[in-house]
Design an enzyme around this catalytic site. Structure first.
Site, mmCIF file in Angstrom:
data_model
loop_
_atom_site.group_PDB
_atom_site.id
_atom_site.type_symbol
_atom_site.label_atom_id
_atom_site.label_comp_id
_atom_site.label_asym_id
_atom_site.label_seq_id
_atom_site.Cartn_x
_atom_site.Cartn_y
_atom_site.Cartn_z
ATOM 1 N N ASP A 1 0.745 -1.201 0.074
ATOM 2 C CA ASP A 1 -0.025 -0.040 0.021
ATOM 3 C C ASP A 1 0.961 1.151 -0.040
ATOM 4 O O ASP A 1 1.576 1.383 0.887
ATOM 5 C CB ASP A 1 -0.900 -0.088 1.099
ATOM 6 C CG ASP A 1 -2.074 -0.994 1.122
ATOM 7 O OD1 ASP A 1 -2.203 -1.827 0.249
ATOM 8 O OD2 ASP A 1 -2.807 -1.145 2.096
ATOM 9 N N HIS B 1 4.144 -2.009 3.894
ATOM 10 C CA HIS B 1 4.378 -0.569 3.416
ATOM 11 C C HIS B 1 5.682 -0.127 2.899
ATOM 12 O O HIS B 1 6.628 -0.517 3.651
ATOM 13 C CB HIS B 1 3.771 0.350 4.473
ATOM 14 C CG HIS B 1 2.275 0.250 4.879
ATOM 15 N ND1 HIS B 1 1.937 -0.622 5.594
ATOM 16 C CD2 HIS B 1 1.198 1.006 4.235
ATOM 17 C CE1 HIS B 1 0.576 -0.481 5.651
ATOM 18 N NE2 HIS B 1 0.193 0.604 4.932
#
Length: 252
Positions: A69, A219
């Protein structure tokens, strides 16, 4: 008799409407990590998710799916991109509007490297609060249009709700828009750049939560992830895992 008829009407009306209210209930995606490498159970089961064109886990075989993400770019994102290229491992990047608008060159390089660019919404809002299908799909379409405008490519039709906040109604909206919603079955607290986890602890946690068909959420802005990713990939390869493409998740 008139009052009885009215009461029956009210009961029947609420009985009819209640399922609709339940469908619109906001939920947070979560799974219960296992310590024996068995496949974890999510808040919704695989059958329910499949009926809504959604998933959180892949095939029950030695395959994993790397997903990231990405809301902005820093040096760790570049390092992770280089590691993936060196190790010849595909990944899915779920991007926001800011990335689509400002990082066209990097996104094109990711596509050339064999990665899949997916929809994390334009503005990272709580999508579970949206009860109107048009409004919901407009948020996804806004990112589609920005990505197309800056790269010339069509975004892949995979959607991940910001912060994992969703409703079953949202999942149906995404399905109606041609999207597959992709949750995850492995993750850890890596998103706060001011509180990055210890590298050894993080690597041990990821390895300990590994299982067949794992959809791994990371991430790429994380300094810890940039430091441990190559070792993590090498460990998985040594253990006999292969790295699958996100498109496989719709081919069960």
């Amino acid at each position: 008799m008139k009052r009885l008829k009215i009461s029956i009407f009210v009961i029947l009306t609420f009985s009819f409407l209640f399922p609709l209210c339940a469908e619109a209930k906001s939920e947070n995606w979560y799974f219960v990590p296992t310590s024996d490498h068995s496949r974890p159970q999510g808040v919704l089961d695989e059958i329910t998710l499949a009926s809504l064109n959604s998933c959180y886990i892949g095939k029950d075989e030695k395959v994993v799916y790397l997903t990231f993400d990405i809301g902005y770019i820093n040096e760790n994102v570049i390092a992770i991109k280089d590691i993936l290229k060196k190790q010849k491992v595909p990944a899915a990047f779920f991007i926001l509007g800011h990335v689509a608008k400002t990082e066209s060159t990097l996104l094109k390089e990711m596509v050339t490297d064999g990665h899949t660019i997916c929809n994390h919404t334009y503005s990272h809002k709580d999508m579970s609060k949206i009860k109107d299908e048009t409004t919901f799909l407009n948020e996804l379409a806004r990112l589609e249009q920005e990505y197309k405008k800056t790269t010339g490519y069509d975004i892949s039709k995979y959607y991940r709700p910001p912060a994992g906040q969703f409703s079953k109604e949202n999942l149906q909206f995404a399905k109606n828009g041609g999207y597959t919603t992709v949750f995850w079955s492995v993750a850890y607290a890596d998103w706060d750049n001011n509180r990055q986890p210890n590298e050894k602890v993080a690597l041990a946690k990821l390895m300990g939560r590994l299982h067949n068909g794992a959809v791994i959420l990371l991430h790429p802005t994380s300094k810890t992830n940039a430091a441990i990713l190559e070792t993590f990939i090498q460990n998985l390869k040594a253990d006999g895992y292969r790295f699958g493409d996100v498109h496989e998740l719709t081919m069960k």
